[in-house]
Design a protein around this motif. Structure first.
Motif, PDB file in Angstrom:
ATOM      1  N   GLU A 205       0.836  -1.210   0.000  1.00  0.00           N
ATOM      2  CA  GLU A 205       0.000   0.000   0.000  1.00  0.00           C
ATOM      3  C   GLU A 205       0.867   1.256   0.000  1.00  0.00           C
ATOM      4  OE1 GLU A 205      -4.295  -0.912   2.077  1.00  0.00           O
ATOM      5  OE2 GLU A 205      -2.694  -0.025   3.296  1.00  0.00           O
ATOM      6  N   ARG A 206       1.871   1.292   0.848  1.00  0.00           N
ATOM      7  CA  ARG A 206       2.721   2.472   0.926  1.00  0.00           C
ATOM      8  C   ARG A 206       3.506   2.660  -0.375  1.00  0.00           C
ATOM      9  NH1 ARG A 206       5.441   4.059   6.429  1.00  0.00           N
ATOM     10  NH2 ARG A 206       4.608   6.050   5.675  1.00  0.00           N
ATOM     11  N   ARG A 207       3.944   1.557  -0.957  1.00  0.00           N
ATOM     12  CA  ARG A 207       4.675   1.626  -2.215  1.00  0.00           C
ATOM     13  C   ARG A 207       3.773   2.141  -3.338  1.00  0.00           C
ATOM     14  NH1 ARG A 207       6.690  -3.027  -1.718  1.00  0.00           N
ATOM     15  NH2 ARG A 207       5.224  -4.187  -3.016  1.00  0.00           N
ATOM     16  N   ARG A 208       2.507   1.772  -3.291  1.00  0.00           N
ATOM     17  CA  ARG A 208       1.568   2.213  -4.325  1.00  0.00           C
ATOM     18  C   ARG A 208       1.409   3.729  -4.328  1.00  0.00           C
ATOM     19  NH1 ARG A 208       0.256   2.693  -8.902  1.00  0.00           N
ATOM     20  NH2 ARG A 208      -1.935   2.880  -9.498  1.00  0.00           N
ATOM     21  N   VAL A 209       1.441   4.341  -3.158  1.00  0.00           N
ATOM     22  CA  VAL A 209       1.367   5.807  -3.077  1.00  0.00           C
ATOM     23  C   VAL A 209       2.555   6.438  -3.789  1.00  0.00           C
ATOM     24  CG1 VAL A 209       1.434   7.770  -1.486  1.00  0.00           C
ATOM     25  CG2 VAL A 209      -0.011   5.789  -0.969  1.00  0.00           C
ATOM     26  N   GLU A 210       3.754   5.908  -3.558  1.00  0.00           N
ATOM     27  CA  GLU A 210       4.954   6.425  -4.217  1.00  0.00           C
ATOM     28  C   GLU A 210       4.887   6.225  -5.725  1.00  0.00           C
ATOM     29  OE1 GLU A 210       8.394   4.640  -2.544  1.00  0.00           O
ATOM     30  OE2 GLU A 210       8.029   5.389  -0.513  1.00  0.00           O
ATOM     31  N   GLU A 211       4.384   5.078  -6.160  1.00  0.00           N
ATOM     32  CA  GLU A 211       4.330   4.775  -7.586  1.00  0.00           C
ATOM     33  C   GLU A 211       3.404   5.720  -8.352  1.00  0.00           C
ATOM     34  OE1 GLU A 211       5.120  -0.054  -7.072  1.00  0.00           O
ATOM     35  OE2 GLU A 211       3.092   0.731  -7.427  1.00  0.00           O
ATOM     36  N   GLN A 212       2.448   6.313  -7.662  1.00  0.00           N
ATOM     37  CA  GLN A 212       1.555   7.274  -8.319  1.00  0.00           C
ATOM     38  C   GLN A 212       2.159   8.675  -8.376  1.00  0.00           C
ATOM     39  OE1 GLN A 212      -2.882   6.365  -7.152  1.00  0.00           O
ATOM     40  NE2 GLN A 212      -1.543   5.578  -5.515  1.00  0.00           N
ATOM     41  N   GLY A 213       3.381   8.814  -7.867  1.00  0.00           N
ATOM     42  CA  GLY A 213       4.058  10.105  -7.908  1.00  0.00           C
ATOM     43  C   GLY A 213       3.659  11.056  -6.803  1.00  0.00           C
ATOM     44  N   VAL A 267      -1.466  19.546  13.536  1.00  0.00           N
ATOM     45  CA  VAL A 267      -0.566  18.904  12.572  1.00  0.00           C
ATOM     46  C   VAL A 267      -1.345  18.682  11.283  1.00  0.00           C
ATOM     47  CG1 VAL A 267       0.893  16.890  12.099  1.00  0.00           C
ATOM     48  CG2 VAL A 267       0.637  17.718  14.459  1.00  0.00           C
ATOM     49  N   MET A 268      -0.736  19.026  10.155  1.00  0.00           N
ATOM     50  CA  MET A 268      -1.392  18.844   8.857  1.00  0.00           C
ATOM     51  C   MET A 268      -0.488  18.041   7.939  1.00  0.00           C
ATOM     52  SD  MET A 268      -2.769  21.713   6.088  1.00  0.00           S
ATOM     53  CE  MET A 268      -3.920  22.484   7.239  1.00  0.00           C
ATOM     54  N   VAL A 269      -1.054  17.056   7.280  1.00  0.00           N
ATOM     55  CA  VAL A 269      -0.350  16.281   6.258  1.00  0.00           C
ATOM     56  C   VAL A 269      -0.948  16.658   4.911  1.00  0.00           C
ATOM     57  CG1 VAL A 269       0.088  13.976   5.326  1.00  0.00           C
ATOM     58  CG2 VAL A 269       0.229  14.370   7.793  1.00  0.00           C
ATOM     59  N   ILE A 270      -0.104  17.082   3.980  1.00  0.00           N
ATOM     60  CA  ILE A 270      -0.565  17.459   2.647  1.00  0.00           C
ATOM     61  C   ILE A 270       0.090  16.545   1.618  1.00  0.00           C
ATOM     62  CG2 ILE A 270      -0.761  19.295   0.936  1.00  0.00           C
ATOM     63  CD1 ILE A 270      -0.516  21.318   3.140  1.00  0.00           C
ATOM     64  N   ALA A 271      -0.717  16.050   0.687  1.00  0.00           N
ATOM     65  CA  ALA A 271      -0.213  15.222  -0.412  1.00  0.00           C
ATOM     66  C   ALA A 271      -0.098  16.067  -1.667  1.00  0.00           C
ATOM     67  CB  ALA A 271      -1.151  14.046  -0.662  1.00  0.00           C
ATOM     68  N   TYR A 272       1.052  15.961  -2.329  1.00  0.00           N
ATOM     69  CA  TYR A 272       1.313  16.733  -3.549  1.00  0.00           C
ATOM     70  C   TYR A 272       1.498  15.789  -4.726  1.00  0.00           C
ATOM     71  CZ  TYR A 272       2.245  20.838  -0.624  1.00  0.00           C
ATOM     72  OH  TYR A 272       2.133  21.888   0.251  1.00  0.00           O
ATOM     73  N   LEU A 273       1.008  16.220  -5.869  1.00  0.00           N
ATOM     74  CA  LEU A 273       1.267  15.561  -7.143  1.00  0.00           C
ATOM     75  C   LEU A 273       1.771  16.622  -8.104  1.00  0.00           C
ATOM     76  CD1 LEU A 273       1.087  12.969  -8.888  1.00  0.00           C
ATOM     77  CD2 LEU A 273      -1.194  13.752  -9.595  1.00  0.00           C
ATOM     78  N   ASP A 274       3.033  16.483  -8.541  1.00  0.00           N
ATOM     79  CA  ASP A 274       3.642  17.488  -9.425  1.00  0.00           C
ATOM     80  C   ASP A 274       3.521  18.884  -8.829  1.00  0.00           C
ATOM     81  OD1 ASP A 274       4.215  15.474 -11.282  1.00  0.00           O
ATOM     82  OD2 ASP A 274       2.261  15.709 -12.256  1.00  0.00           O
ATOM     83  N   ASP A 275       3.856  19.004  -7.555  1.00  0.00           N
ATOM     84  CA  ASP A 275       3.849  20.274  -6.819  1.00  0.00           C
ATOM     85  C   ASP A 275       2.459  20.872  -6.627  1.00  0.00           C
ATOM     86  OD1 ASP A 275       6.652  20.269  -6.531  1.00  0.00           O
ATOM     87  OD2 ASP A 275       6.902  21.117  -8.541  1.00  0.00           O
ATOM     88  N   GLU A 300      -9.345  10.989  -6.256  1.00  0.00           N
ATOM     89  CA  GLU A 300      -9.119   9.735  -5.547  1.00  0.00           C
ATOM     90  C   GLU A 300      -7.833   9.076  -6.057  1.00  0.00           C
ATOM     91  OE1 GLU A 300     -10.913   8.699  -3.061  1.00  0.00           O
ATOM     92  OE2 GLU A 300     -12.490  10.228  -3.237  1.00  0.00           O
ATOM     93  N   PHE A 301      -6.974   8.691  -5.109  1.00  0.00           N
ATOM     94  CA  PHE A 301      -5.742   7.980  -5.443  1.00  0.00           C
ATOM     95  C   PHE A 301      -5.703   6.684  -4.639  1.00  0.00           C
ATOM     96  CE2 PHE A 301      -4.796  12.414  -6.272  1.00  0.00           C
ATOM     97  CZ  PHE A 301      -4.106  12.373  -7.486  1.00  0.00           C
ATOM     98  N   ASP A 302      -5.180   5.663  -5.243  1.00  0.00           N
ATOM     99  CA  ASP A 302      -5.106   4.363  -4.595  1.00  0.00           C
ATOM    100  C   ASP A 302      -4.275   4.443  -3.315  1.00  0.00           C
ATOM    101  OD1 ASP A 302      -5.357   1.658  -4.142  1.00  0.00           O
ATOM    102  OD2 ASP A 302      -3.750   1.094  -5.526  1.00  0.00           O
ATOM    103  N   ALA A 303      -4.889   4.073  -2.189  1.00  0.00           N
ATOM    104  CA  ALA A 303      -4.237   3.943  -0.877  1.00  0.00           C
ATOM    105  C   ALA A 303      -3.813   5.270  -0.249  1.00  0.00           C
ATOM    106  CB  ALA A 303      -3.035   3.008  -0.955  1.00  0.00           C
ATOM    107  N   LEU A 304      -4.130   6.412  -0.861  1.00  0.00           N
ATOM    108  CA  LEU A 304      -3.681   7.689  -0.309  1.00  0.00           C
ATOM    109  C   LEU A 304      -4.352   7.988   1.031  1.00  0.00           C
ATOM    110  CD1 LEU A 304      -2.082  10.280  -0.425  1.00  0.00           C
ATOM    111  CD2 LEU A 304      -3.886  11.275  -1.882  1.00  0.00           C
ATOM    112  N   HIS A 305      -5.622   7.655   1.163  1.00  0.00           N
ATOM    113  CA  HIS A 305      -6.309   7.893   2.433  1.00  0.00           C
ATOM    114  C   HIS A 305      -5.615   7.162   3.576  1.00  0.00           C
ATOM    115  CE1 HIS A 305      -9.401   6.846   5.506  1.00  0.00           C
ATOM    116  NE2 HIS A 305      -9.643   8.133   5.413  1.00  0.00           N
ATOM    117  N   PHE A 306      -5.232   5.904   3.349  1.00  0.00           N
ATOM    118  CA  PHE A 306      -4.554   5.133   4.399  1.00  0.00           C
ATOM    119  C   PHE A 306      -3.209   5.757   4.740  1.00  0.00           C
ATOM    120  CE2 PHE A 306      -6.843   1.517   2.109  1.00  0.00           C
ATOM    121  CZ  PHE A 306      -7.979   1.667   2.880  1.00  0.00           C
ATOM    122  N   GLU A 307      -2.488   6.231   3.732  1.00  0.00           N
ATOM    123  CA  GLU A 307      -1.176   6.823   3.969  1.00  0.00           C
ATOM    124  C   GLU A 307      -1.289   8.129   4.741  1.00  0.00           C
ATOM    125  OE1 GLU A 307       2.739   7.312   4.262  1.00  0.00           O
ATOM    126  OE2 GLU A 307       1.887   5.554   3.236  1.00  0.00           O
ATOM    127  N   ALA A 308      -2.163   9.023   4.286  1.00  0.00           N
ATOM    128  CA  ALA A 308      -2.254  10.350   4.896  1.00  0.00           C
ATOM    129  C   ALA A 308      -2.894  10.310   6.277  1.00  0.00           C
ATOM    130  CB  ALA A 308      -3.043  11.291   3.981  1.00  0.00           C
TER     131      ALA A 308
END
Length: 389
Positions: A205-213, A267-275, A300-308
């Motif tokens: 799951e964690r690897r899938r987040v990285e693979e989506q950039g 605390v805030m976690v932000i997910a970025y795609l291409d900045d 929606e991104f695969d597994a991003l909810h679990f990661e963030a």
């Protein structure tokens, strides 16, 4: 001659936290548990989230001896049951069927926040038993004077819930899923407690987040700037609208003016795609516990909810030495990710004797079902068996 400690406590109900100075409230409630801070609760008022119009009329209880403030309790006059996370719609139906009004009701809780914590707060030198006795008398007297059906105290600590049960209030139990820090130094230490199959699944799951950039950034306190809050509010509002058809209980003003002012407790976690920021998760924290509260995304991104919402929270707890991570209500999917089932409580006083007896019977039967559910959930935890791989 009697001492001042023998004098009776008098109750006062205030319709706004503007009626009590922040330093007086915080002196009694403390500031470590973030959701009882004066600025948090008053901020909900100022942002028009907790008002008579929204069905959350503040009615906070203050207990004094002479002029000295000794104890306080958050209290709301509710005209509905939204935003509570302890569901009593069937009780409201039962009242209606008897031609009685269930609403308004009295509620001691943190609005929109199913997080266990203190409810009646007392000064260090105050007699807790005396304060609880005075609080129960004051709330029940208010209910009788205004012909209010009931009083509900949600997510108290277990010892408090037992005290109220002993005092005659019904108790309900439910299950949440929390993570506990067993002295881990790294996330891999935590994964080392998993059996092989579940460990591989979580890593995938964690690897899938990285693979989506996707790249995730964790910000604290003053690192969270206005543009981050604006973007997060957009995520929050969009996600709520998709899920429930409305834009959420909290306003932009609450995030910008209240949450942003709570310093290192946010605390805030932000997910970025291409900045480009595409998703975010918001947490609050005490000295020992991380509370996962809000999440939102624009895609929606695969597994991003679990990661963030889960894995970044676990990593934060490990890095900062926090002992517990409370990610919020519901979510059986948390079990296989290492969140253990725990019991939460609520207590309920019902004015009508016949309906009170019916509620008591319901809560006793419900408690048995919840005990069975919790035991069953424990069987799905991902951890190694004794001596397993």
């Amino acid at each position: 001659m009697s001492s001042t400690h023998d004098k009776a406590l008098t109750g006062e109900f205030v319709s706004s936290l503007a009626q009590i100075a922040a330093e007086d409230w915080n002196r009694i409630a403390g500031t470590d548990y973030p959701f009882l801070r004066h600025d948090f609760l008053y901020g909900l008022e100022l942002a028009a989230c907790t008002t008579a119009e929204t069905g959350w009329q503040p009615c906070h209880l203050l207990l004094r001896r002479d002029e000295e403030l000794l104890a306080l309790m958050p209290l709301y006059l509710k005209s509905h049951s939204y935003g509570e996370y302890v569901f009593d719609w069937s009780w409201a139906d039962a009242w209606r069927q008897r031609g009685l009004a269930y609403y308004p009701k009295l509620l001691s809780a943190i609005p929109f926040t199913p997080a266990t914590g203190p409810r009646l707060c007392a000064a260090q030198d105050a007699d807790a038993e005396l304060c609880w006795s005075a609080a129960l008398d004051a709330v029940q007297q208010l209910a009788k004077e205004r012909e209010i059906s009931s009083w509900h105290l949600l997510f108290p600590e277990e010892a408090v819930s037992q005290r109220l049960l002993d005092a005659g209030l019904h108790r309900r139990t439910a299950t949440q899923f929390h993570w506990f820090n067993e002295g881990f130094n790294t996330f891999d230490d935590f994964l080392g407690t998993f059996n092989s199959r579940k460990r591989k699944s979580l890593k995938r799951e964690r690897r899938r987040v990285e693979e989506q950039g996707l790249k995730l950034v964790t910000l604290e306190g003053s690192e969270i700037r206005e543009e981050h809050w604006d973007r997060f509010y957009h995520f929050y509002q969009t996600t709520y609208a998709k899920r429930s058809g409305h834009g959420g209980y909290l306003s932009r003003e609450f995030f910008l003016n209240t949450a942003a002012g709570m310093g290192s407790q946010v605390v805030m976690v932000i997910a970025y795609l291409d900045d480009q920021a595409v998703a975010g998760a918001l947490y609050f924290r005490s000295s020992k516990t991380l509370f996962g509260r809000y999440w939102g995304c624009v895609h929606e991104f695969d597994a991003l909810h679990f990661e963030a919402c889960y894995y970044q929270g676990i990593e934060y707890c490990i890095a900062n030495g926090l002992s517990r991570f409370d990610p919020g209500a519901q979510g059986e999917h948390k079990i296989q990710r290492g969140f253990r089932p725990i019991t939460t409580c609520s207590n309920h006083w019902i004015a009508d004797p016949e309906l009170s007896a019916a509620v008591g019977d319901f809560t006793r039967r419900e408690a048995g079902h919840n005990t069975q559910y919790k035991q069953s959930a424990e069987g799905f935890l991902p951890f190694k068996q004794q001596g397993g791989a």
